[in-house]
Design a protein around this motif. Structure first.
Motif, short mmCIF file in Angstrom:
data_model
loop_
_atom_site.label_atom_id
_atom_site.label_comp_id
_atom_site.label_asym_id
_atom_site.label_seq_id
_atom_site.Cartn_x
_atom_site.Cartn_y
_atom_site.Cartn_z
N LEU A 150 17.63 -11.41 -10.56
CA LEU A 150 18.77 -11.42 -11.47
C LEU A 150 19.46 -10.05 -11.50
O LEU A 150 20.70 -9.98 -11.55
CB LEU A 150 18.30 -11.80 -12.88
CG LEU A 150 17.80 -13.24 -13.06
CD1 LEU A 150 17.15 -13.42 -14.42
CD2 LEU A 150 18.96 -14.22 -12.88
N VAL A 151 18.65 -8.98 -11.46
CA VAL A 151 19.22 -7.63 -11.52
C VAL A 151 20.11 -7.35 -10.31
O VAL A 151 21.22 -6.84 -10.45
CB VAL A 151 18.09 -6.59 -11.64
CG1 VAL A 151 18.61 -5.19 -11.35
CG2 VAL A 151 17.48 -6.63 -13.04
N GLN A 161 23.08 -10.60 -10.00
CA GLN A 161 24.05 -10.87 -11.06
C GLN A 161 24.45 -9.64 -11.87
O GLN A 161 25.59 -9.54 -12.32
CB GLN A 161 23.50 -11.93 -12.01
CG GLN A 161 23.26 -13.28 -11.34
CD GLN A 161 22.81 -14.35 -12.32
OE1 GLN A 161 22.77 -14.13 -13.53
NE2 GLN A 161 22.46 -15.52 -11.80
N LEU A 162 23.54 -8.69 -12.06
CA LEU A 162 23.81 -7.57 -12.96
C LEU A 162 24.41 -6.36 -12.24
O LEU A 162 25.53 -5.93 -12.52
CB LEU A 162 22.54 -7.18 -13.71
CG LEU A 162 22.65 -6.00 -14.66
CD1 LEU A 162 23.67 -6.30 -15.77
CD2 LEU A 162 21.30 -5.66 -15.27
N LEU A 163 23.65 -5.79 -11.31
CA LEU A 163 24.07 -4.54 -10.68
C LEU A 163 25.36 -4.64 -9.87
O LEU A 163 26.17 -3.69 -9.88
CB LEU A 163 22.94 -4.00 -9.80
CG LEU A 163 21.71 -3.49 -10.55
CD1 LEU A 163 20.66 -2.97 -9.58
CD2 LEU A 163 22.09 -2.40 -11.55
N GLN A 217 28.01 -6.17 -10.57
CA GLN A 217 29.12 -6.07 -11.50
C GLN A 217 29.29 -4.64 -12.02
O GLN A 217 30.40 -4.22 -12.35
CB GLN A 217 28.92 -7.02 -12.68
CG GLN A 217 28.89 -8.49 -12.28
CD GLN A 217 28.67 -9.40 -13.48
OE1 GLN A 217 28.56 -8.95 -14.61
NE2 GLN A 217 28.63 -10.71 -13.21
N VAL A 218 28.18 -3.90 -12.08
CA VAL A 218 28.23 -2.54 -12.61
C VAL A 218 28.52 -1.53 -11.51
O VAL A 218 29.37 -0.64 -11.67
CB VAL A 218 26.90 -2.20 -13.31
CG1 VAL A 218 26.91 -0.75 -13.81
CG2 VAL A 218 26.64 -3.15 -14.46
N THR A 263 16.56 -1.87 -8.26
CA THR A 263 15.87 -3.15 -8.41
C THR A 263 14.35 -2.99 -8.32
O THR A 263 13.60 -3.55 -9.15
CB THR A 263 16.34 -4.13 -7.33
OG1 THR A 263 17.74 -4.34 -7.46
CG2 THR A 263 15.62 -5.46 -7.45
#
Length: 442
Positions: free
Chosen positions: A110-111, A114-116, A118-119, A131
């Protein structure tokens, strides 16, 4: 008249009364249990190879391709088995490592998916590093929580980790809603092996040469330490034999992994991407050592140093030998227990990175039954369930034995039910042999 004492014959030297094999093992100080495990592993490999040759007309086990894949498949279990050694030595057990692997793998999926992105932006070169750190830290937090419940709340390790097995498996499902998270970051995927997740022929020779230098340095350093402290020295011929044996095994491993080439399709794609001309007979590109195997080797070396060269390791064996005496000697057994389970959780997180990278995805099936294979690997490798006895290299060999059994049975077409029966029987036999060894060695 005085009595003249009759001279009594000198008793034969105890060393001379021993068999040549016993004298050889004593001179070289080779662990007999290690010899037994290597012998059992050789029998398994040879047996599966010739069984396949008889049934299928060809032996597929003792081939560079299968042995290379076997080493990669062993990595995940082997990494966790090194931590399980510490847990079992201190008379505890951890039934949750497979679930922790699955949860940390899902969190890492997920990190990085989906998360990183975007950042940091899609394709950022630091995604895979962040990760891995997140996965290891999450595993450490879970392990710390287990250790706190066991050490400071007095709940048996069996119950805590059995509950953890169910809780963390459920959390992994809820984290992604039962979905498979893929594909992972391309650089992260290299941790799982494959043609690009290996160091190649030149890199393997560099690793092999450094490993040979390390073996020779260890022998020389060990001899100097023995001389410094007036300990018994091994004969020079024994030192030479160990050096030749160690370097020979390393060089043999390098030759083996370099004998396994990339598949033709990948070679053609690589040649096209790099404007290379493929000759009519094809282009031979060696895999070399897989990255997960190198990770396992590094973890094994670091864990061995931790267990044999630090105060932490001495405390672990002291607690396993006699917890009450260790506490009376001033060892904070509760704090040690918490640190051991923290380390076990961190290794499960690292193993989750390797396992998910190998699949190029995080799934809910990751780590299922891995706790059984990890415990079996540690026990087969000589770690005593009675506590106080175990080695890191033994656990890694035990993991290789377990994976060899699984791979061999798959190659010759055994059903899953038969595989489970064999693995369960081997585990029971290993515990029986451990009890027998402890009784005869007293």
């Amino acid at each position: 008249m005085t009595d003249t004492p009759i001279p009594t014959p000198k008793p034969a030297s105890s060393e001379q009364s021993l068999s040549p094999v016993t004298r050889f093992l004593r001179a070289t100080e080779i662990d007999t249990r290690l010899v037994g495990m290597i012998g059992a592993l050789a029998l398994i490999w040879i047996g599966f190879h010739f069984y396949g040759a008889i049934v299928n007309g060809y032996g597929a086990f003792l081939t560079p391709r299968n042995l290379w894949n076997l080493s990669v498949q062993t990595s995940s279990i082997g990494i966790m088995a090194t931590g399980m050694v510490l847990v079992i030595i201190t008379r505890n057990i951890d039934l949750s490592v497979g679930a922790v692997l699955g949860l940390t793998a899902m969190i890492m999926g997920l990190v990085q998916v989906q998360l990183l992105p975007q950042v940091l932006g899609l394709g950022s070169p630091v995604i895979w590093m962040i990760t891995i750190v997140v996965g290891i830290v999450c595993g450490g937090i879970i392990g710390s929580f287990h250790g706190w419940l066991i050490a400071y709340r007095g709940i048996p390790a069996f119950i805590v980790t059995l509950g953890g097995l169910l809780v963390w498996r459920g959390c992994a499902f809820l984290a992604a809603g039962g979905r498979t998270i893929s594909p992972v970051d391309p650089t992260f995927a290299l941790l799982g092996g494959g043609p690009y997740g290996a160091v190649g022929s030149t890199g393997s020779w560099i690793v092999g040469i450094l490993a040979c230098i390390g073996v020779l340095w260890m022998l020389r350093s060990g001899r100097k330490q023995r001389q410094l402290h007036d300990f018994r020295l091994r004969p020079l011929w024994a030192e030479a034999f160990l050096g030749i044996l160690g370097c020979g095994m390393i060089i043999g491993a390098v030759l083996l992994v370099n004998a396994y080439p990339w598949p033709k399709g990948i070679v053609n794609a690589y040649a096209k991407a790099n404007n290379l001309t493929v000759p009519p007979e094809g282009l031979f590109i060696s895999h070399g050592f897989a990255i997960p195997v190198l990770i396992l080797i590094v973890v094994g070396i670091l864990m061995t140093i931790l267990m044999t060269r630090t105060r932490f390791g001495r405390y672990v064996f002291a607690i396993g030998g006699n917890p009450e005496a260790a506490a009376l000697a001033g060892i904070n057994t509760r704090w040690m227990t918490m640190k051991i389970f923290t380390l076990m959780g961190m290794l499960a997180g690292l193993s989750g990175a390797v396992a998910s990278a190998r699949l190029n995805s995080a799934t809910n099936a990751l780590g299922v039954f891995d706790e059984l294979y990890v415990i079996a690997a540690a026990v087969i490798g000589g770690t005593s369930l009675g506590g106080g006895l175990g080695t890191i290299y033994g656990a890694i060999l035990g993991a290789l034995v377990m994976q060899s059994l699984q791979t061999g049975m798959v190659l010759i077409g055994f059903d899953t039910a038969i595989q489970q029966i064999v693995v369960g029987s081997v585990l029971v036999m290993a515990v029986y042999l451990d009890n027998l060894y402890r009784r005869t060695s007293k």
